[in-house]
Design an enzyme around this catalytic site. Sequence first.
Site, PDB file in Angstrom:
ATOM      1  N   ASP A 141     -40.622  14.661 -54.103  1.00  0.00           N
ATOM      2  CA  ASP A 141     -39.593  13.623 -53.945  1.00  0.00           C
ATOM      3  C   ASP A 141     -38.804  13.430 -55.237  1.00  0.00           C
ATOM      4  OD1 ASP A 141     -39.592  10.064 -53.058  1.00  0.00           O
ATOM      5  OD2 ASP A 141     -38.134  11.658 -52.655  1.00  0.00           O
ATOM      6  N   LYS A 144     -33.437  16.988 -55.818  1.00  0.00           N
ATOM      7  CA  LYS A 144     -33.493  17.850 -54.631  1.00  0.00           C
ATOM      8  C   LYS A 144     -33.281  19.326 -54.982  1.00  0.00           C
ATOM      9  CE  LYS A 144     -34.226  13.919 -53.200  1.00  0.00           C
ATOM     10  NZ  LYS A 144     -35.663  13.506 -53.364  1.00  0.00           N
ATOM     11  N   ASP A 169     -39.774  14.893 -49.058  1.00  0.00           N
ATOM     12  CA  ASP A 169     -38.877  13.829 -48.609  1.00  0.00           C
ATOM     13  C   ASP A 169     -37.433  14.318 -48.647  1.00  0.00           C
ATOM     14  OD1 ASP A 169     -37.920  10.511 -49.759  1.00  0.00           O
ATOM     15  OD2 ASP A 169     -38.106  11.303 -47.722  1.00  0.00           O
ATOM     16  N   ASN A 170     -36.557  13.688 -47.862  1.00  0.00           N
ATOM     17  CA  ASN A 170     -35.101  13.870 -47.966  1.00  0.00           C
ATOM     18  C   ASN A 170     -34.578  15.257 -47.635  1.00  0.00           C
ATOM     19  OD1 ASN A 170     -35.871  12.130 -50.844  1.00  0.00           O
ATOM     20  ND2 ASN A 170     -34.730  11.125 -49.190  1.00  0.00           N
ATOM     21  N   GLU A 199     -34.629   5.564 -46.090  1.00  0.00           N
ATOM     22  CA  GLU A 199     -35.223   4.294 -46.488  1.00  0.00           C
ATOM     23  C   GLU A 199     -34.206   3.145 -46.406  1.00  0.00           C
ATOM     24  OE1 GLU A 199     -35.349   7.072 -48.275  1.00  0.00           O
ATOM     25  OE2 GLU A 199     -34.825   6.785 -50.361  1.00  0.00           O
TER      26      GLU A 199
HETATM   27  C1  LIG Z   1     -36.584  19.256 -64.523  1.00  0.00           C
HETATM   28  C2  LIG Z   1     -36.068  18.487 -63.369  1.00  0.00           C
HETATM   29  C3  LIG Z   1     -37.067  18.503 -62.217  1.00  0.00           C
HETATM   30  N1  LIG Z   1     -38.337  18.031 -62.692  1.00  0.00           N
HETATM   31  C4  LIG Z   1     -38.711  16.732 -62.725  1.00  0.00           C
HETATM   32  N2  LIG Z   1     -39.900  16.456 -63.296  1.00  0.00           N
HETATM   33  C5  LIG Z   1     -40.344  15.176 -63.335  1.00  0.00           C
HETATM   34  N3  LIG Z   1     -39.662  14.116 -62.831  1.00  0.00           N
HETATM   35  C6  LIG Z   1     -38.478  14.383 -62.248  1.00  0.00           C
HETATM   36  C7  LIG Z   1     -37.946  15.683 -62.164  1.00  0.00           C
HETATM   37  N4  LIG Z   1     -36.758  15.613 -61.519  1.00  0.00           N
HETATM   38  C8  LIG Z   1     -36.547  14.299 -61.214  1.00  0.00           C
HETATM   39  N5  LIG Z   1     -37.578  13.564 -61.670  1.00  0.00           N
HETATM   40  C9  LIG Z   1     -37.764  12.135 -61.478  1.00  0.00           C
HETATM   41  O1  LIG Z   1     -37.956  11.929 -60.083  1.00  0.00           O
HETATM   42  C10 LIG Z   1     -37.155  10.834 -59.624  1.00  0.00           C
HETATM   43  C11 LIG Z   1     -35.979  11.415 -58.892  1.00  0.00           C
HETATM   44  C12 LIG Z   1     -35.820  11.240 -57.581  1.00  0.00           C
HETATM   45  C13 LIG Z   1     -34.621  11.832 -56.915  1.00  0.00           C
HETATM   46  N6  LIG Z   1     -34.487  11.246 -55.587  1.00  0.00           N
HETATM   47  C14 LIG Z   1     -33.285  11.226 -55.000  1.00  0.00           C
HETATM   48  O2  LIG Z   1     -32.289  11.723 -55.527  1.00  0.00           O
HETATM   49  C15 LIG Z   1     -33.175  10.524 -53.697  1.00  0.00           C
HETATM   50  C16 LIG Z   1     -31.911  10.139 -53.255  1.00  0.00           C
HETATM   51  C17 LIG Z   1     -31.749   9.449 -52.043  1.00  0.00           C
HETATM   52  C18 LIG Z   1     -30.413   9.069 -51.591  1.00  0.00           C
HETATM   53  C19 LIG Z   1     -30.078   9.112 -50.240  1.00  0.00           C
HETATM   54  C20 LIG Z   1     -28.806   8.750 -49.811  1.00  0.00           C
HETATM   55  C21 LIG Z   1     -27.855   8.320 -50.735  1.00  0.00           C
HETATM   56  F1  LIG Z   1     -26.637   7.946 -50.339  1.00  0.00           F
HETATM   57  C22 LIG Z   1     -28.187   8.269 -52.090  1.00  0.00           C
HETATM   58  C23 LIG Z   1     -29.446   8.647 -52.514  1.00  0.00           C
HETATM   59  C24 LIG Z   1     -32.871   9.122 -51.264  1.00  0.00           C
HETATM   60  C25 LIG Z   1     -34.133   9.508 -51.708  1.00  0.00           C
HETATM   61  O3  LIG Z   1     -35.250   9.206 -50.986  1.00  0.00           O
HETATM   62  C26 LIG Z   1     -34.297  10.210 -52.908  1.00  0.00           C
HETATM   63  O4  LIG Z   1     -35.577  10.586 -53.273  1.00  0.00           O
HETATM   64  C27 LIG Z   1     -36.752  10.119 -60.899  1.00  0.00           C
HETATM   65  C28 LIG Z   1     -35.518   9.264 -60.752  1.00  0.00           C
HETATM   66  C29 LIG Z   1     -36.579  11.278 -61.867  1.00  0.00           C
HETATM   67  O5  LIG Z   1     -36.660  10.851 -63.214  1.00  0.00           O
HETATM   68 MG   LIG Z   2     -36.917  10.390 -51.596  1.00  0.00          MG
END
Ligand SMILES: CCCNc1ncnc2c1ncn2[C@@H]1O[C@H](/C=C/CNC(=O)c2cc(-c3ccc(F)cc3)cc(O)c2O)[C@H](C)[C@H]1O
Ligand SMILES: [Mg+2]
Length: 214
Positions: A141, A144, A169-170, A199
Amino acid sequence: SGQSRPMRILQFVQSAAAPGDANSAICAVDSYCANVEWAMNVGDKKGQILDAVVLAVRPRWVLELGTYCGYSTMRIARLLPPGARLVTLEMNQHYAQVAKQILGHAGLDTQVDLLVGASSALIPQLKKKFEMETFDLIFIDHWKASYLPDARLLEECGLLAPGTVLLADNVTCPGAPDYLQYVRNSPRYRSEYFPCQLEYLQVEDGMEKSVFLG
Ligand SMILES: CCCNc1ncnc2c1ncn2[C@@H]1O[C@H](/C=C/CNC(=O)c2cc(-c3ccc(F)cc3)cc(O)c2O)[C@H](C)[C@H]1O
Ligand SMILES: [Mg+2]
């Protein structure tokens, strides 16, 4: 008040949820995000699919990619059998700090190891760090665009065993098309789609459950 959305969520959980009561902490996050300000937690509808998968798998080792505020971390941790461990990876120090405090308030910090860093850097260290072999369940999650490269990295690091379940997810909104194409067409996975709403909104989303076949 609260300089960030995760901080405002934490403050609401601390004020509205009974300490040590995971379900009340989960309800507090859902109530805040449904009524005050939206946040990208998996939420209660998709959360019930996550719960069902955790209960079906009865995992000894769980990995979560993308802790954010720790909402799905709480949902998973509260259902783990005694002795099971949940490792969750979060690259953003501020979000990790908020999640740690939410997990602490919920009384779930003993089952959870929250590591701060990028999945690409941490995944290769997990076997050695936790003296374990493979994960039984992986909840994906995070960003993406990172779903596919991290699934490939998990394969290459030998962290998947036949039967390991990946739950993403997503896969519909925002979508992870390259990941979906891979798990649905690779002979190494048996994949199943769970349609659901995004959500807190009346928007189509879905989760993909993929069993690694070896
Ligand atoms: C090296 C990078 C990868 N490695 C990584 N390693 C460790 N941590 C990581 C890595 N990459 C990211 N993260 C962390 O995970 C989190 C990021 C989560 C991201 N989630 C979404 O973008 C999303 C969007 C929507 C959405 C739906 C509709 C809309 F209109 C708007 C938004 C809905 C949803 O359910 C969603 O989960 C956190 C913010 C971020 O710091
Ligand atoms: Mg999500």
